[in-house]
Design a protein around this motif. Structure first.
Motif, PDB file in Angstrom:
ATOM      1  N   UNK A  77      -7.020   8.037  -8.232  1.00  0.00           N
ATOM      2  CA  UNK A  77      -7.725   6.874  -7.648  1.00  0.00           C
ATOM      3  C   UNK A  77      -6.844   5.653  -7.475  1.00  0.00           C
ATOM      4  N   UNK A  78      -5.978   5.403  -8.455  1.00  0.00           N
ATOM      5  CA  UNK A  78      -5.089   4.244  -8.341  1.00  0.00           C
ATOM      6  C   UNK A  78      -4.106   4.419  -7.184  1.00  0.00           C
ATOM      7  N   UNK A 131      -3.894   2.970   0.483  1.00  0.00           N
ATOM      8  CA  UNK A 131      -4.846   2.442   1.464  1.00  0.00           C
ATOM      9  C   UNK A 131      -4.576   0.964   1.738  1.00  0.00           C
ATOM     10  N   UNK A 132      -4.356   0.190   0.661  1.00  0.00           N
ATOM     11  CA  UNK A 132      -4.044  -1.233   0.833  1.00  0.00           C
ATOM     12  C   UNK A 132      -2.703  -1.417   1.534  1.00  0.00           C
ATOM     13  N   UNK A 133      -1.720  -0.604   1.193  1.00  0.00           N
ATOM     14  CA  UNK A 133      -0.404  -0.717   1.811  1.00  0.00           C
ATOM     15  C   UNK A 133      -0.479  -0.458   3.308  1.00  0.00           C
ATOM     16  N   UNK A 134      -1.180   0.602   3.707  1.00  0.00           N
ATOM     17  CA  UNK A 134      -1.284   0.915   5.140  1.00  0.00           C
ATOM     18  C   UNK A 134      -2.060  -0.169   5.889  1.00  0.00           C
ATOM     19  N   UNK A 135      -3.073  -0.723   5.233  1.00  0.00           N
ATOM     20  CA  UNK A 135      -3.859  -1.782   5.886  1.00  0.00           C
ATOM     21  C   UNK A 135      -3.007  -3.015   6.118  1.00  0.00           C
ATOM     22  N   UNK A 136      -2.225  -3.415   5.116  1.00  0.00           N
ATOM     23  CA  UNK A 136      -1.351  -4.581   5.279  1.00  0.00           C
ATOM     24  C   UNK A 136      -0.248  -4.310   6.296  1.00  0.00           C
ATOM     25  N   UNK A 182      -6.354  12.469 -17.019  1.00  0.00           N
ATOM     26  CA  UNK A 182      -5.695  11.207 -16.663  1.00  0.00           C
ATOM     27  C   UNK A 182      -5.284  11.209 -15.194  1.00  0.00           C
ATOM     28  N   UNK A 183      -4.753  12.339 -14.731  1.00  0.00           N
ATOM     29  CA  UNK A 183      -4.325  12.432 -13.331  1.00  0.00           C
ATOM     30  C   UNK A 183      -5.523  12.332 -12.394  1.00  0.00           C
ATOM     31  N   UNK A 184      -6.609  13.024 -12.727  1.00  0.00           N
ATOM     32  CA  UNK A 184      -7.779  13.059 -11.830  1.00  0.00           C
ATOM     33  C   UNK A 184      -8.520  11.735 -11.785  1.00  0.00           C
TER      34      UNK A 184
END
Length: 206
Positions: A23-24, A30-35, A16-18
């Motif tokens: 991935x989540x 990644x989305x947070x840093x982009x925004x 579940x972790x892998x």
């Protein structure tokens, strides 16, 4: 038994972790840093908040509706319980009793998936919430064009979710009545108990 189950539990947790958590989390950061680079982190937070609220609201309502309908279908004494014999040395399994024990986990499981589906409509909900009139009316119904751009898609989403909820509830309730003996299918004859008939008729009408 505990020692044999421990490695399996650890393996499931690692999987579940892998394959889910990492991935989540990677996509989230990644989305947070982009925004943040674009100085639009407020938009990202509103997106997440809307998704979370839709998930909790729709999932909670779906779980409650399915649970209450299953509880209503399993009320009273079972007139003709269906017993399944697994073996000579094993006692027969009461399908109606098993369905009653699975009522809560099935409702929660369905609510999670229903909430995930509803959270995917976040953009339609936000467009409706921040709707703006166009100042131009259509020539037939005299409605502002903004109604067809913002409100009508949101209404379609709500009706689609309600129809899906009613259909899944009907699919879950019919087998319960069947295994209880309230719905009996015989050659050239179908017998339905009055209480079960009223419940199924209401769901069909919805």
């Amino acid at each position: 038994m505990r020692r044999s189950r421990a490695p399996l539990t650890v393996a499931i947790a690692i999987a579940v972790i892998l394959f889910i958590v990492i991935p989540a989390a990677g996509g989230f950061f990644a989305d947070l840093w982009w925004f943040r680079e674009l100085n639009y982190q407020v938009v990202f937070i509103k997106n997440l908040t809307t998704r979370a609220l839709l998930f909790l609201a729709a999932g909670g309502v779906a779980s409650a509706v399915l649970f209450l309908n299953l509880k209503l279908a399993q009320r009273g004494v079972v007139p003709e319980p269906v017993l399944v014999k697994m073996g000579e040395a094993v006692e027969p399994v009461d399908i109606a009793g098993m369905a009653q024990r699975l009522r809560k986990p099935v409702s929660i499981f369905f609510g999670v998936f229903f909430g995930l589906g509803a959270s995917a409509t976040w953009d339609t909900v936000l467009q409706w919430y921040h709707r703006t009139p166009f100042g131009i009316s259509d020539p037939i119904f005299q409605r502002d064009i903004g109604y067809y751009v913002f409100t009508l898609p949101a209404l379609s989403v709500v009706l689609g979710l309600l129809s899906t909820l009613a259909f899944i509830t009907l699919l879950a309730v019919v087998p319960v009545y069947f295994f209880r003996g309230d719905v009996v299918v015989a050659p050239r004859r179908l017998r339905i108990e009055p209480a079960a008939g009223v419940h199924l008729a209401i769901l069909l009408a919805i």
